[in-house]
Design an enzyme around this catalytic site. Structure first.
Site, PDB file in Angstrom:
ATOM      1  N   ILE A  10      -3.473  -5.534 -12.403  1.00 30.73           N
ATOM      2  CA  ILE A  10      -3.663  -6.714 -13.065  1.00 30.73           C
ATOM      3  C   ILE A  10      -5.120  -7.256 -13.095  1.00 30.73           C
ATOM      4  CG2 ILE A  10      -3.239  -8.471 -11.127  1.00 30.73           C
ATOM      5  CD1 ILE A  10      -1.749 -10.022 -13.193  1.00 30.73           C
ATOM      6  N   ASN A  23      -1.459 -17.846  -2.230  1.00 31.45           N
ATOM      7  CA  ASN A  23      -0.788 -18.682  -1.234  1.00 31.45           C
ATOM      8  C   ASN A  23      -1.489 -19.884  -1.458  1.00 31.45           C
ATOM      9  OD1 ASN A  23      -3.300 -19.007   0.510  1.00 31.45           O
ATOM     10  ND2 ASN A  23      -2.948 -16.747   0.954  1.00 31.45           N
ATOM     11  N   GLY A  31      -1.818  -8.515  -0.936  1.00 36.73           N
ATOM     12  CA  GLY A  31      -1.252  -8.117  -2.253  1.00 36.73           C
ATOM     13  C   GLY A  31      -2.155  -8.343  -3.413  1.00 36.73           C
ATOM     14  N   VAL A  32      -1.471  -8.913  -4.412  1.00 31.77           N
ATOM     15  CA  VAL A  32      -2.138  -9.373  -5.660  1.00 31.77           C
ATOM     16  C   VAL A  32      -3.241 -10.319  -5.239  1.00 31.77           C
ATOM     17  CG1 VAL A  32      -1.851 -10.519  -7.872  1.00 31.77           C
ATOM     18  CG2 VAL A  32       0.002  -9.066  -7.056  1.00 31.77           C
ATOM     19  N   ASP A  33      -2.985 -11.160  -4.699  1.00 30.94           N
ATOM     20  CA  ASP A  33      -3.847 -12.362  -4.298  1.00 30.94           C
ATOM     21  C   ASP A  33      -5.341 -11.922  -3.781  1.00 30.94           C
ATOM     22  OD1 ASP A  33      -4.971 -14.951  -3.928  1.00 30.94           O
ATOM     23  OD2 ASP A  33      -3.846 -15.330  -2.219  1.00 30.94           O
ATOM     24  N   SER A 120       5.878 -13.343  -5.813  1.00 30.03           N
ATOM     25  CA  SER A 120       6.777 -13.563  -4.802  1.00 30.03           C
ATOM     26  C   SER A 120       7.593 -12.328  -4.328  1.00 30.03           C
ATOM     27  CB  SER A 120       7.868 -14.672  -4.932  1.00 30.03           C
ATOM     28  OG  SER A 120       7.228 -15.937  -4.629  1.00 30.03           O
ATOM     29  N   GLY A 122       6.402  -9.376  -3.288  1.00 30.62           N
ATOM     30  CA  GLY A 122       6.028  -8.581  -2.167  1.00 30.62           C
ATOM     31  C   GLY A 122       6.292  -9.113  -0.527  1.00 30.62           C
ATOM     32  N   TYR A 124       6.532 -12.044   0.266  1.00 30.00           N
ATOM     33  CA  TYR A 124       7.301 -13.347   0.236  1.00 30.00           C
ATOM     34  C   TYR A 124       8.932 -12.902  -0.012  1.00 30.00           C
ATOM     35  CZ  TYR A 124       3.292 -16.417  -0.228  1.00 30.00           C
ATOM     36  OH  TYR A 124       2.169 -17.289   0.065  1.00 30.00           O
TER      37      TYR A 124
END
Length: 168
Positions: A10, A23, A31-33, A120, A122, A124
């Site tokens: 992304i 988060n 992860g993505v964050d 959510s 991953g 989560y």
């Protein structure tokens, strides 16, 4: 609105806005964050700190916006997805809010293209099939005068297969 599916990263997507599965601290994470914060640079974190100092943490289902730093987008919309706890009704509602609030915020910014990760699914632990169904249905039910294209960006084969089936 056109809906597109891409398997990839992304942080490399050309869009007016990309959505970050953040988060509640808004200070980056895994992860993505983590990938968005690393690729976007310090500017995103600095803006997240300003938001935090103003409003405190970002609640689950809500969305806030920063510029995109070094990313090929104009904006990063940070939304906090639910941690799967087995309470399906609550988790579904919160995940729907993530997509709706991100889209409303994008619309208020005049965004024409927006890219979503698999929110959510991953760490989560939200069930991928259910999360995909919520994402696709929520996006298809959203009416917008400004958003022309929504891109689902899947990082793994499993999510890509789910979204391909749901969008067919």
């Amino acid at each position: 609105m056109k809906v597109e599916l891409i398997k990839g990263d992304i942080t490399k997507i050309q869009a007016d806005a990309i959505v970050n599965a953040a988060n509640s601290s808004l200070l980056g994470g895994g992860g993505v964050d983590g990938a968005i914060h690393r690729a976007g640079g310090k500017q995103i974190l600095d803006e997240c700190i300003v938001i935090r100092n103003k409003q405190g943490k970002c609640n689950t289902g809500e969305a806030v916006v920063t510029t995109a730093g070094n990313l090929p987008a104009k904006y990063v919309i940070h939304t906090v997805g639910p941690v799967w706890n087995g309470d399906e009704k609550e988790c579904v509602s919160l995940l729907e809010n993530c997509y709706n609030n991100s889209l409303k915020l994008a619309e208020s910014l005049g965004v024409k293209t927006i890219a979503f990760p698999n929110i959510s699914t991953g760490v989560y632990r939200f069930p991928k099939e259910l999360a995909g169904k919520i994402a696709v249905e929520t996006v298809k039910n959203f009416r917008s005068d400004s958003i022309e294209k929504i891109i689902f960006v899947c990082f793994d084969d499993e999510n890509e297969a789910i979204y391909k089936r749901l969008l067919a």
